[in-house]
Design a protein around this motif. Sequence first.
Motif, PDB file in Angstrom:
ATOM      1  N   UNK A   1      -5.821   5.205 -12.881  1.00  0.00           N
ATOM      2  CA  UNK A   1      -4.997   5.090 -11.683  1.00  0.00           C
ATOM      3  C   UNK A   1      -5.850   4.781 -10.457  1.00  0.00           C
ATOM      4  N   UNK A   2      -7.032   5.383 -10.407  1.00  0.00           N
ATOM      5  CA  UNK A   2      -7.887   5.150  -9.242  1.00  0.00           C
ATOM      6  C   UNK A   2      -8.225   3.665  -9.085  1.00  0.00           C
ATOM      7  N   UNK A   3      -8.440   3.015 -10.220  1.00  0.00           N
ATOM      8  CA  UNK A   3      -8.776   1.594 -10.182  1.00  0.00           C
ATOM      9  C   UNK A   3      -7.570   0.790  -9.679  1.00  0.00           C
ATOM     10  N   UNK A   4      -6.391   1.174 -10.146  1.00  0.00           N
ATOM     11  CA  UNK A   4      -5.178   0.492  -9.695  1.00  0.00           C
ATOM     12  C   UNK A   4      -4.990   0.682  -8.191  1.00  0.00           C
ATOM     13  N   UNK A   5      -5.200   1.915  -7.728  1.00  0.00           N
ATOM     14  CA  UNK A   5      -5.066   2.192  -6.296  1.00  0.00           C
ATOM     15  C   UNK A   5      -6.046   1.338  -5.494  1.00  0.00           C
ATOM     16  N   UNK A   6      -7.296   1.332  -5.938  1.00  0.00           N
ATOM     17  CA  UNK A   6      -8.322   0.568  -5.220  1.00  0.00           C
ATOM     18  C   UNK A   6      -7.927  -0.902  -5.155  1.00  0.00           C
ATOM     19  N   UNK A   7      -7.446  -1.410  -6.305  1.00  0.00           N
ATOM     20  CA  UNK A   7      -7.047  -2.820  -6.349  1.00  0.00           C
ATOM     21  C   UNK A   7      -5.904  -3.100  -5.393  1.00  0.00           C
ATOM     22  N   UNK A   8      -4.926  -2.207  -5.360  1.00  0.00           N
ATOM     23  CA  UNK A   8      -3.773  -2.420  -4.496  1.00  0.00           C
ATOM     24  C   UNK A   8      -4.169  -2.341  -3.022  1.00  0.00           C
ATOM     25  N   UNK A   9      -5.039  -1.407  -2.697  1.00  0.00           N
ATOM     26  CA  UNK A   9      -5.454  -1.287  -1.293  1.00  0.00           C
ATOM     27  C   UNK A   9      -6.250  -2.515  -0.874  1.00  0.00           C
TER      28      UNK A   9
ATOM     29  N   UNK B   1       0.638  -5.804 -12.266  1.00  0.00           N
ATOM     30  CA  UNK B   1       1.873  -5.561 -11.530  1.00  0.00           C
ATOM     31  C   UNK B   1       2.734  -4.510 -12.193  1.00  0.00           C
ATOM     32  N   UNK B   2       2.791  -4.576 -13.498  1.00  0.00           N
ATOM     33  CA  UNK B   2       3.600  -3.580 -14.207  1.00  0.00           C
ATOM     34  C   UNK B   2       2.999  -2.195 -14.024  1.00  0.00           C
ATOM     35  N   UNK B   3       1.651  -2.161 -14.047  1.00  0.00           N
ATOM     36  CA  UNK B   3       0.992  -0.884 -13.818  1.00  0.00           C
ATOM     37  C   UNK B   3       1.338  -0.343 -12.442  1.00  0.00           C
ATOM     38  N   UNK B   4       1.318  -1.255 -11.432  1.00  0.00           N
ATOM     39  CA  UNK B   4       1.641  -0.826 -10.078  1.00  0.00           C
ATOM     40  C   UNK B   4       3.068  -0.289 -10.027  1.00  0.00           C
ATOM     41  N   UNK B   5       3.983  -1.040 -10.640  1.00  0.00           N
ATOM     42  CA  UNK B   5       5.376  -0.578 -10.574  1.00  0.00           C
ATOM     43  C   UNK B   5       5.538   0.762 -11.277  1.00  0.00           C
TER      44      UNK B   5
ATOM     45  N   UNK C   1       0.831  -1.200   0.000  1.00  0.00           N
ATOM     46  CA  UNK C   1       0.000   0.000   0.000  1.00  0.00           C
ATOM     47  C   UNK C   1       0.868   1.254   0.000  1.00  0.00           C
ATOM     48  N   UNK C   2       1.928   1.198   0.813  1.00  0.00           N
ATOM     49  CA  UNK C   2       2.796   2.372   0.868  1.00  0.00           C
ATOM     50  C   UNK C   2       3.510   2.583  -0.458  1.00  0.00           C
ATOM     51  N   UNK C   3       4.047   1.497  -0.981  1.00  0.00           N
ATOM     52  CA  UNK C   3       4.860   1.604  -2.188  1.00  0.00           C
ATOM     53  C   UNK C   3       4.121   2.285  -3.320  1.00  0.00           C
ATOM     54  N   UNK C   4       2.862   1.930  -3.471  1.00  0.00           N
ATOM     55  CA  UNK C   4       2.123   2.493  -4.593  1.00  0.00           C
ATOM     56  C   UNK C   4       1.534   3.854  -4.266  1.00  0.00           C
ATOM     57  N   UNK C   5       0.905   3.955  -3.089  1.00  0.00           N
ATOM     58  CA  UNK C   5       0.104   5.145  -2.832  1.00  0.00           C
ATOM     59  C   UNK C   5       0.718   6.119  -1.862  1.00  0.00           C
ATOM     60  N   UNK C   6       1.876   5.740  -1.282  1.00  0.00           N
ATOM     61  CA  UNK C   6       2.493   6.589  -0.249  1.00  0.00           C
ATOM     62  C   UNK C   6       1.561   6.757   0.939  1.00  0.00           C
ATOM     63  N   UNK C   7       0.685   5.804   1.140  1.00  0.00           N
ATOM     64  CA  UNK C   7      -0.200   5.862   2.306  1.00  0.00           C
ATOM     65  C   UNK C   7       0.389   4.963   3.387  1.00  0.00           C
ATOM     66  N   UNK C   8       0.707   5.542   4.536  1.00  0.00           N
ATOM     67  CA  UNK C   8       1.113   4.716   5.661  1.00  0.00           C
ATOM     68  C   UNK C   8      -0.158   4.335   6.392  1.00  0.00           C
ATOM     69  N   UNK C   9      -0.565   3.102   6.224  1.00  0.00           N
ATOM     70  CA  UNK C   9      -1.853   2.686   6.763  1.00  0.00           C
ATOM     71  C   UNK C   9      -1.707   2.282   8.228  1.00  0.00           C
ATOM     72  N   UNK C  10      -1.904   3.253   9.126  1.00  0.00           N
ATOM     73  CA  UNK C  10      -1.771   2.985  10.553  1.00  0.00           C
ATOM     74  C   UNK C  10      -2.888   2.086  11.064  1.00  0.00           C
ATOM     75  N   UNK C  11      -3.898   1.854  10.232  1.00  0.00           N
ATOM     76  CA  UNK C  11      -4.974   0.946  10.639  1.00  0.00           C
ATOM     77  C   UNK C  11      -4.666  -0.484  10.202  1.00  0.00           C
TER      78      UNK C  11
END
Lengths: 352, 481, 383
Positions: A244-252, A224-228, A69-79
């Motif tokens: 990108x939003x779809x990729x983010x949602x998928x990764x999360x 995966x390539x999209x994520x990278x 999650x962090x790698x792709x979105x820079x979100x540190x998911x404290x939850x």
Amino acid sequence: MSVAVGRTSPRAQLGTQAPRIILGILGLVVVVWLAIKASQGGTTFIQVTLNGITTAALYFVVAAGFTLIFGLMRVVNMAHGSLYLFGGYVAYIAQTHWFGGGGSQFSLGGASTTSIAGFFVPLAFATLVIGLVGLGIQQLLLRWNQGQDLRQALITIAVSVIFADQMVAHYGGIVQSIQQPTSWPNSITIGALRYGFFRITVVLGSAIVIGVLLYLLFKHTRFGMTIRAGVDDRAMLSALGVNVQLVFAGAFFLGAMLAGFGGVLGGTMISVGPGLDTQFLLDALIVVIIGGMGSLVGAAIGALLLGLVQSYSAIYLHFGSLDLSNYGVMTSFILVIAVLAVRPLGLFGRAA
Amino acid sequence: MERLRRLPRGRLAVIPAVALCALWIAACGSSSSSTTKSAAASGTTTSSSGSKSAPANALKIGILSDCQGDFGAWYNSDIGGAQAYFIAHNGAKAKGPVPSDGITGGTIAGHPIDIVGYGCANDTAASALSEVRRLTEQDGAQVVIGPLSGDEGIAVANYSKTQPGKTFINGTSGAQDTTLKVRSPNFFRYNGDGAQWSAGVGDYAYKKLGWRNAVVVMDDYAFGWTSAAGFIADFCADGGTVTRVYPPLGTTDYSSYISQIPQKYDGLFSAVGGAGLLDFLKQYVQARGNFKKNTLAGNIFLGDPATIAAVHASDAGAVEGTSTNEDTTSPNASAYIAALKKAYPAKTNSLPAPGTLAGLASSVFTVNYYVAAWALDKALTAVHGDLSNGQAALHAALAKTALPDAPYGPVTLDENRQAIITNYIAQVSGTGVRTIYKVPGVTQTFGGTFSPTTPSPGRGQPVCQKRSLPWQGKEQAVSFH
Amino acid sequence: MSTVANTPTRSWPPRGAALLGWAVLAAVGVVLLLAPLIFDLFWLSQILTQALWLGIAAVSLTFLYRYGGMTSLAQVAIYGIAGFAMGNVVHTINSEGGLNLGWTPWLGVVFGIVVAVLLGLLFGAIASRSYGIYFLMITLALSLFVFYFFGQVTQLSGFGGIRSVSRPGYLGDPITHPSPLYYTCLGCSVAVYLLLRYMVRTPFGIALQGIRDDPGRMSSLGYHVALHRALAFALGAFVASIAGVLSVWFNTQISPGSINIQQTIAVLIIAVIGGLSRLEGAWIGALAYALIDYYARQHTPTLGLWLNPGRFATIIGVVFLLIVLLSPDGLIGIGTRVWALVTRRGREAEPGTAAAAPTAEATLEKAGTMATGGPPSSGRQEA
């Protein structure tokens, strides 16, 4: 009291080498000490090493989702810790309600029974539910704050506070346990060594499979390539017409699923109870601080280092009559400092 | 830039919401602070949460428990325990199916009962201190029943010294120092401490199970040490030897500590707390296989009815030390359980499994609060409701109050106002807990093993040595079946 | 954002809205000074005194965030270190926990603060080369290490905490006579506030703000970025350690539970609720926190297991979430906007207040983008 110094002086060069030298010596001492211990009690040493490796496997499953999650979105998911624990509770509740009749309760005598389905259905269900919960958090709370990573971290902290309190309210302070299928043995014996079956097959196996699958996903699929690509340059990816939003949602979704899956494994190998959310958040944090944020290999190495250090320090901190075992927590601390001193971004971290 | 321009419009919408919150706080604040100010002035504090029109001679009682933290689930079990006594014996009536709904009516020695509030701590000394201060200083409680856990008990006992005109009756907290070292003149404890709850198990293990060397696994903190100390004192008194293993509190992965346990031993005593017990037993079985018959014993956590739902120790013949009996059929306990059933018959999700107060009868969280209320009733009745002179008469009466008919065996107080209890040894199995022996007259000092000047229980305390204990070999077989 | 914007613009003599502002400030000052006469013992102690020392703990975070761009979650750990260090060396009645070396209380205070500042410097040195979200994670890990350390090293944390820690004689018994401790906390709050206000205007403070905004450029200009950040962290540790000493006097004890993750998060929540854009926000947040804590236990309606008087954490979590989502500069920001609405007529005459909200917004996003962009090149050069 302004402090200004030259940027690269010879002394600074020496200064950067000093930590490496000290750490090299320290590492050598630790290895020699472990070698001595290993020669003194072979079986115990192997057992403790296996403890470290299997614990590391669990850490890896949890931290992989966190770092993804962090790698792709820079979100540190404290939850992330909350998702882990909630996953355990969902599986526990599912097992009790759908496969009840005492099947969910741990028994020293093995009087109760749990079928294979009684374990795997709750496992799959909880993994899916937590994936959806994570997706909900991302869509409702994080999506419109993209790029403000501190604010996103604060939001997930708030979510974790609420989750922790609600889980205590609904599931109480009693520690619960998810039951493995009764047909599986408690432990297996290899030569003189007896070891927990679930730990060494299911947990370790899952971690390896997940690691390999994630690797293949990243390296050999379009997703995966999209994520990278997203990790490297989000704007360009978006400009190329990728949603990108779809990729983010998928990764999360995937990252949260890993937390939930880890929660079920942990709930079976260890237990489900209040406070574990914090503990596993800390473990995931340490793993990625050591390994480097956003790196899958880093997560694996970091988990292995942390698991082994914790495991060894629990019993090998007796020096003659001097018992330092309750300072065991300091060893993880030293590990983190040691890594940060040499590599501020972690072993496999890189500046974005 | 675009975001910067868009945001303020959205945020303006918040202002009404925040204004509402502010109004709510302000409203509560003004009402409460005005009552307390005027109350402080007139000397008759009225509660902000209790009954609005309590008579002048009402007895103001605060009940202090945990509603947050690890023990938060037992909030209503504690409150229900105390209130069930008032409902059964003092004519009070429950306001609703959940104990925290409150009670109305009821008198003790002519004083109408006024429950002024429920303390809602979170298992830390700081929160217990804050809550007991709210109950006594804000809500004007004259008597506080509570608190729940060990550190909280020490904090409240210390606090009680600053309030000599009030009375504090312990809830369930079981730290040894609370009464042995703090020794506050107006703090009374009618339940045993952690060590007393383990009394007799060591003697039983040595004499009846034939253990000679035992492994003691204990949480590395106050309750773990105290509870293990009760076993060690007994077992070593007979001549046994112990190996102590102390995993840090909060350990979930016990595998490495299990590696430390010697391969050869006669028996294992677990003083691992509620949170870690399941982890420990499960991982032990994974690493070493099932326990052999009669090689496992444990402290109170091994058989708490709420915990037993999660931990079964069937077929292994495990024994636990406990101050209650789950399987009792004695008339005293039956009367107590009937009182709980009558006061709170409904099943509610506000209580831990099984969801009824009577189902939690043998939980220390229920019975100890019930007994505390009982002691208050008995002592105040004995002095005909005399609360004058800083409750001096009540304090003297409480110190002398004995409860020979307490649900699980007679209770008297020692000179530190600490209970001398009856302890039990019970067999834990998959079908429940079966009481097998009782240990009468268990004192806090263990025949001089512990005193105000000896070191508190710890990793190496008490030292393992032969000595004589009052109850050595005096366990009486009991059977409720 | 230039550093000049941090200096409030004031016109003298005050007119219109500014005059009203000064009047409100004066009223608050009078209430605070006369609080022991206005409030009863419980309010004075459990609400006001508690809010003051919690505010000091939170302001150390606000300072680090606002002027150093460092969101530190280690402040509770540092005040715990100060508290435990003091508790161990001073006399404790009944020898209840800790080393009980029997030093005098004031010596204990000095020792506690020195130890905390030194360890703060060490923590600062570890964390100072990390930025934004990395910094937050590393300090959270440090905080949890300290908690587990005191939880497990019972020689130092005592048998269930260090209790009955002796205080300087003039404080008396803070339970029966809370006024001396109240005034001590008030005095410390004012002193800390003035100290921090002073520090941010020194060359050190200006350089720190420059580093917050652009570490790479400051490094090119010859500033030792990591050292500045570590020193700022030590200053924050000094402030936090004062809160630690006061908390021990306030609670009469300290145990590992006093510095657990909940408390770490609580101090973060306080700083954010109050508003990270101004130092004052810390105390406003602390007061709000103490009030919510007090009322939530009594006046929360019961909605099954979801909401009842035991669900303080849920309530504070929701408040925190709403603040972060809707008003990132907290109650201060809400106040600023209400103020702007009230004094809309005189907005031109009030450039300071009107600018405050976007400034805070910009700061929060600044820190965000900073981390998103990863540590600037200077961070690597020093490695």
